[in-house]
Scaffold this active site. Structure first.
Site, mmCIF file in Angstrom:
data_model
loop_
_atom_site.group_PDB
_atom_site.id
_atom_site.type_symbol
_atom_site.label_atom_id
_atom_site.label_comp_id
_atom_site.label_asym_id
_atom_site.label_seq_id
_atom_site.Cartn_x
_atom_site.Cartn_y
_atom_site.Cartn_z
ATOM 1 N N THR A 113 0.439 -1.175 0.534
ATOM 2 C CA THR A 113 -0.229 -0.259 -0.233
ATOM 3 C C THR A 113 0.537 1.790 -0.025
ATOM 4 O OG1 THR A 113 -1.845 -0.825 1.105
ATOM 5 C CG2 THR A 113 -1.473 1.388 1.305
ATOM 6 N N GLN A 168 -8.841 -19.680 17.571
ATOM 7 C CA GLN A 168 -9.251 -18.956 17.084
ATOM 8 C C GLN A 168 -9.475 -16.864 17.892
ATOM 9 O OE1 GLN A 168 -13.288 -19.617 15.569
ATOM 10 N NE2 GLN A 168 -12.546 -22.244 15.486
ATOM 11 N N ASP A 199 1.254 -6.920 -4.785
ATOM 12 C CA ASP A 199 0.648 -6.609 -3.591
ATOM 13 C C ASP A 199 0.930 -8.345 -2.973
ATOM 14 O OD1 ASP A 199 -2.093 -7.574 -2.000
ATOM 15 O OD2 ASP A 199 -2.724 -5.758 -3.318
ATOM 16 N N SER A 200 0.503 -7.795 -1.607
ATOM 17 C CA SER A 200 1.733 -9.021 -0.697
ATOM 18 C C SER A 200 -0.036 -9.983 -0.261
ATOM 19 C CB SER A 200 1.611 -8.451 0.705
ATOM 20 O OG SER A 200 0.467 -7.919 1.939
ATOM 21 N N SER A 201 -1.012 -10.253 -1.383
ATOM 22 C CA SER A 201 -2.245 -10.966 -1.485
ATOM 23 C C SER A 201 -1.542 -11.974 -1.972
ATOM 24 C CB SER A 201 -2.987 -10.493 -1.336
ATOM 25 O OG SER A 201 -3.512 -9.883 -0.696
ATOM 26 N N ARG A 261 -8.081 -24.817 13.412
ATOM 27 C CA ARG A 261 -8.071 -23.318 14.557
ATOM 28 C C ARG A 261 -9.197 -23.835 14.994
ATOM 29 N NH1 ARG A 261 -9.895 -19.141 11.741
ATOM 30 N NH2 ARG A 261 -8.649 -17.317 13.542
ATOM 31 N N THR A 284 1.066 -4.625 3.830
ATOM 32 C CA THR A 284 0.116 -5.168 5.036
ATOM 33 C C THR A 284 -0.407 -6.430 5.552
ATOM 34 O OG1 THR A 284 -1.987 -3.906 5.582
ATOM 35 C CG2 THR A 284 0.176 -2.868 6.187
ATOM 36 N N THR A 307 0.998 -9.561 14.629
ATOM 37 C CA THR A 307 -0.134 -10.955 14.056
ATOM 38 C C THR A 307 -0.742 -9.068 13.785
ATOM 39 O OG1 THR A 307 -1.811 -12.482 14.252
ATOM 40 C CG2 THR A 307 -1.661 -11.050 15.369
#
Length: 340
Positions: free
Chosen positions: A15, A271, A58-60, A238, A90, A161
């Site tokens: 970003t 979770q 993009d870090s995705s 999870r 991020t 996190t």
């Protein structure tokens, strides 16, 4: 550090380097120029280099191969600089910081990841403050390990996190205090991020099929089996609270046990943002312990996922996974209980 610190910026995308377009935010900002102006006006006595990642993304879309590219770049340039700032999107910033942490426990240089919620040049941008803060942390001399700086707070690289995509405080460290560095002018021993174990001469990251399954009310054993067919390299389950899950669901304990007996580690994370997994604390978690699942203690999801990827890349098999998963390599876990 010498009087004039030498820092390299590695820009991977994200970003902070985006601009508005009819399609939404997309890469296009002059990040190199923004940083040069920022350092010039800051008064900090640093010299800097700037390098762009092999592909700005993009870090995705970050993969374990990208973590390895970062590791290789840092090792290649280690002796040219006193420290490094990695500019990263991020969405997977905490994953990359943890992944690089495991591979660089012997690096001996400060590496600080940072990014922004609002791009350079836009009203209210947090990019300048995050970048300058990361630089100041690097040149503080307080540590020589991997960390993450965001919104005025420095976190251990394997402890962070992402907690918000809306607020400037985008990251937290649920089970470890932020690192103190502003009041330290010369690095003291031991390094606050250093851990005795580490991993000597790690092999490169390779991609592995890690299934991530979230327990929900009413989930079925059939769905669990479908999500683990074909058999993955590892499973992250999870569950709730301290590791409780739907053990009364017919066939689910057997499905977990079959994976473990077949050599696929099943790792239980919570979770909840703040929790310490203890599969023997409640009867609802006992079925997982009996099936051979591994409780992840107080590691973040990002730390567990990247650590599994790291350990699998080192050739650790299901028989030895619990020992190494619960061994503190880079400060990712608090005094784990001994493995069974």
């Amino acid at each position: 550090m010498p009087d004039r610190a030498r820092i390299q910026f590695l820009y991977t995308g994200g970003t902070l380097g985006m601009v508005g377009s009819p399609r939404g935010l997309e890469p296009g900002a002059d990040v190199r120029g923004e940083i040069a102006a920022l350092l010039r006006d800051s008064g900090l006595d640093v010299s800097s280099g700037f390098s762009e990642f092999h592909r700005t993304i993009d870090s995705s879309n970050v993969t374990p191969a990208d973590w390895q590219q970062m590791v290789d770049h840092l090792r290649r340039h280690r002796d040219e600089y006193d420290g490094f700032v990695i500019l990263h999107g991020t969405n997977t910033l905490a994953h990359s910081a943890a992944g690089v942490s495991y591979a660089l426990t012997d690096f001996g240089r400060p590496v600080v990841f940072t990014g922004a919620q609002v791009p350079f040049g836009m009203a209210g941008s947090d990019a300048p403050g995050n970048v300058l803060g990361a630089v100041e942390a690097v040149i503080s001399g307080a540590f020589a390990s991997v960390a993450l700086f965001f919104d005025g707070v420095l976190l251990a690289g394997a402890r962070a996190t992402k907690v918000s995509a809306l607020d400037m405080r985008g990251f937290a460290s649920p089970h470890a205090e932020p690192l103190e560095w502003r009041s330290v002018s010369v690095r003291e021993e031991p390094d606050p991020l250093a851990r005795p174990q580490g991993w000597k001469n790690p092999l490169p990251y390779r991609g592995h099929d890690i299934a991530v399954i979230t327990a929900v009310p009413g989930m079925s054993a059939e769905r669990f089996r479908a999500m683990t067919t074909p058999r993955p390299s590892a499973v992250i389950f999870r569950t709730y609270g301290a590791g409780e899950g739907p053990g009364e669901e017919e066939g689910l304990p057997e499905a977990v046990g079959e994976l473990v007996s077949g050599g696929t580690p099943v790792v239980v994370v919570s979770q909840s943002l703040r929790a310490r997994v203890d599969l023997g604390r409640y009867a609802a978690g006992e079925f997982l312990r009996r099936a051979g699942a591994i409780g992840a203690e107080d590691m973040t999801f990002e730390a567990v996922y990247t650590k599994l990827m790291f350990l699998l890349s080192q050739g650790v098999d299901g028989q030895h996974m619990e020992k190494w998963l619960l061994t503190d390599l880079a400060g990712e876990v608090s005094a784990p209980r001994p493995a069974r």
